[in-house]
Write a protein that holds these residues in place. Structure first.
Motif, short mmCIF file in Angstrom:
data_model
loop_
_atom_site.label_atom_id
_atom_site.label_comp_id
_atom_site.label_asym_id
_atom_site.label_seq_id
_atom_site.Cartn_x
_atom_site.Cartn_y
_atom_site.Cartn_z
N GLY A 3 10.80 -10.52 -2.98
CA GLY A 3 11.50 -11.76 -3.19
C GLY A 3 12.42 -11.69 -4.39
O GLY A 3 12.53 -10.67 -5.08
N GLU A 266 15.25 -7.49 -5.45
CA GLU A 266 13.81 -7.35 -5.66
C GLU A 266 13.54 -6.20 -6.63
O GLU A 266 14.42 -5.38 -6.91
CB GLU A 266 13.11 -7.11 -4.32
N ALA A 291 1.83 -6.58 -1.23
CA ALA A 291 1.53 -7.75 -2.03
C ALA A 291 0.99 -8.88 -1.16
O ALA A 291 1.42 -9.06 -0.01
CB ALA A 291 2.78 -8.21 -2.76
N THR A 293 1.24 -12.36 -0.25
CA THR A 293 2.30 -13.35 -0.46
C THR A 293 1.99 -14.71 0.16
O THR A 293 2.66 -15.70 -0.17
CB THR A 293 3.62 -12.85 0.11
N SER A 294 1.02 -14.80 1.07
CA SER A 294 0.73 -16.08 1.72
C SER A 294 0.07 -17.05 0.74
O SER A 294 -0.61 -16.64 -0.21
CB SER A 294 -0.20 -15.86 2.92
N ARG A 307 4.30 -20.91 -9.02
CA ARG A 307 5.30 -20.47 -8.04
C ARG A 307 6.45 -21.48 -7.92
O ARG A 307 7.53 -21.14 -7.46
CB ARG A 307 4.66 -20.26 -6.67
N THR A 348 9.28 -14.41 -0.01
CA THR A 348 8.95 -13.04 -0.42
C THR A 348 8.84 -12.06 0.75
O THR A 348 8.48 -10.90 0.53
CB THR A 348 7.63 -13.04 -1.20
N ASP A 349 9.14 -12.49 1.97
CA ASP A 349 8.97 -11.63 3.14
C ASP A 349 10.20 -11.70 4.03
O ASP A 349 10.92 -12.70 4.04
CB ASP A 349 7.74 -12.07 3.94
N TRP A 352 8.47 -14.53 8.19
CA TRP A 352 7.52 -15.46 7.59
C TRP A 352 7.51 -16.78 8.38
O TRP A 352 8.41 -17.05 9.19
CB TRP A 352 7.88 -15.73 6.13
N SER A 483 3.00 -14.64 5.65
CA SER A 483 3.81 -13.48 5.97
C SER A 483 3.62 -13.07 7.42
O SER A 483 2.50 -13.03 7.92
CB SER A 483 3.41 -12.31 5.05
#
Length: 488
Positions: A3, A266, A291, A293-294, A307, A348-349, A352, A483
């Motif tokens: 991300g 990133e 990572a 990310t969820s 976040r 970040t994905d 998603w 993700s």
């Protein structure tokens, strides 16, 4: 670091590593992370958390905090950066005994106008500030340096030029290191697009004269088929075992020519090995785990998760939490200066799915900036899908719902069609939907993701997921993000 985590800067204290990033118009600013192994990172906060540290400016996209440098010296952490929303004020220098904060009020380095400042100390304790001198109206000056009084922000000598790179455009991002009796100056060149590169030179003194590496660039991905492009803006660190490592930025490009990156720039990790007095990049030295990310945020507690950030405003004037009422977001301007009606988190994905449960009215968007976004607006018994692309804004679909609690969904999925020349596929399709009372999904719109990419929108940030208010205050009960990388 997946991300929008651009312009990485890293330092080590004993067995602990700390990593920070530029954050542009988003507040709080400069996210900072901690690791013990360089591959697993935990966010420990932000460096600039008070408006007295970070002048807002007019909140335009890709203003605010540009690249900075994080260092540890004489028992304190130091972070120096540029706030282009207060450009004529010079560089911003803060310090702390704990990287998690609190960080000091800023010392202004008013005689260093430009971007990308760096700090380095010699064995006598002299601190050297190195930066890219430039003006947004008059153009580039080049890489400058001066000894600095870190207690007052005064330059102890008039700025003087040092190494100006290997000859590529947009020389920037200096970092200065002492290795034994030799000083190394690391630069980014070629611009932060496909021509991005890392170059290096060495000298017997911080001032030079510098000798460029005979095999520059140290790292570039230009004209290659590597899945990570735009590689550059590197920072080095020693490891606890005496070895070296590097962090640098890059982008993951997808879709038809010329390729589109949507998550912003990133951060990536590489090893460094030394030979004949020069460093070499070992790209695949580390095994980096995927990572996690969820997330599922029910907005329970007294403080927002780290976040969540606000573009051009402050969380405290934009949103508030209540155990019974969820997240309350004020309509833009209704709580005075700093209320922007929108709360954001980094996507970040590449693939998603995200959902927001909204009580009454509210918005849920995926955005690059205020002029490039797709979103859903819940109001009364209708959910409207809207696309904003530059100066064009259009409602592209509507669905009827039972008012009160409504769950809407945004997904990034693989494009339905082929790439050029057989089709026109962008990096992904963005699907805007609403969940019905039976748990099924009503698709309202499916839109080409290329229009939410840096190649279209320009700028230095990446896609954000945003909850907000539209005209009246909004109540957000829940936001989930998952993700779907396995589907890409």
């Amino acid at each position: 670091m997946p991300g929008f985590h651009a312009d990485p800067t890293i330092c080590r204290v004993g067995d602990d590593y700390y990593l920070a990033h530029s954050s542009f118009e988003y507040f709080p600013g400069a996210p900072i992370w901690h690791s013990r192994d360089l591959v697993n990172w935990t966010r420990i906060g932000h460096i600039l958390t008070r408006r007295s540290q970070f002048v807002r400016g007019d909140g335009r996209a890709s203003t605010g905090l540009y690249a900075g440098t994080l260092r540890h010296h004489d028992g304190r952490f130091w972070y120096v950066t540029t706030n282009v929303s207060d450009y004529d004020g010079g560089q911003v220098l803060v310090s702390a005994t704990d990287a998690a904060g609190p960080w000091s009020e800023p010392i202004r380095i008013q005689d260093a106008i430009g971007i990308d400042p760096d700090l380095a100390w010699d064995v006598d304790g002299t601190c050297y500030l190195t930066w890219k001198g430039m003006s947004f109206t008059e153009g580039e000056v080049g890489i400058l340096q001066a000894p600095l009084d870190i207690n007052t922000g005064a330059l102890l000598e008039p700025p003087y030029p040092v190494w100006q790179g290997s000859g590529l455009a947009a020389v920037e991002a200096p970092h200065l290191y002492q290795v034994d009796d030799t000083w190394y100056l690391l630069l980014a060149e070629g611009g932060t697009e496909r021509g991005h590169a890392v170059t290096i030179a060495r000298a017997p003194h911080p001032r030079g004269p510098f000798e460029g590496h005979p095999h520059n660039p140290l790292l570039t991905r230009r004209s290659s088929i590597h899945p990570v492009q735009n590689a550059g803006h590197m920072d080095l660190t020693t490891k606890a075992d005496g070895a070296w490592a590097a962090v640098y930025l890059g982008v993951r490009v997808q879709g038809s020519t010329p390729g589109f990156h949507v998550l912003g720039r990133e951060t990536f990790l590489a090893g460094i090995e030394w030979s004949d007095g020069w460093p070499a990049v070992i790209e695949d030295q580390f095994e980096v785990p995927t990572a996690a990310t969820s997330f599922n945020d029910n907005f329970v507690g007294e403080e927002l998760d780290g976040r969540w950030v606000v573009p051009g405003g402050e969380a405290q004037s934009t949103a508030s939490m209540s155990p019974d009422d969820g997240l309350r977001i004020a309509a833009a301007g209704t709580r005075g200066e700093g209320s922007v009606g929108q709360l954001c988190t980094r996507i970040t994905d590449l693939r998603w799915r995200a959902e927001a449960t909204i009580e009454g009215s509210g918005t849920f968007r995926v955005l690059m900036d205020p002029r490039h976004w797709y979103g859903l607006c819940v109001k009364g018994d209708a959910v409207t899908a809207t696309a904003r692309i530059g100066d064009l804004q259009h409602d592209v679909g509507v669905a009827s719902v039972s008012p009160h609690l409504v769950t809407v969904r945004i997904e990034a999925v693989s494009p339905a069609g082929p790439t050029v020349p057989l089709g026109h596929a962008g990096p992904d399709d963005i699907v805007l939907s609403v969940l019905n009372e039976e748990g099924g999904t009503i698709e309202i719109a499916r839109l080409d993701g290329r229009y939410l990419s840096t190649e279209v929108a320009s700028g230095f940030t990446g896609r954000m997921l945003a909850v907000g208010a539209d005209g009246t205050d909004a109540c957000i009960k829940r936001v989930t993000y998952h993700s779907d990388e396995a589907r890409s």
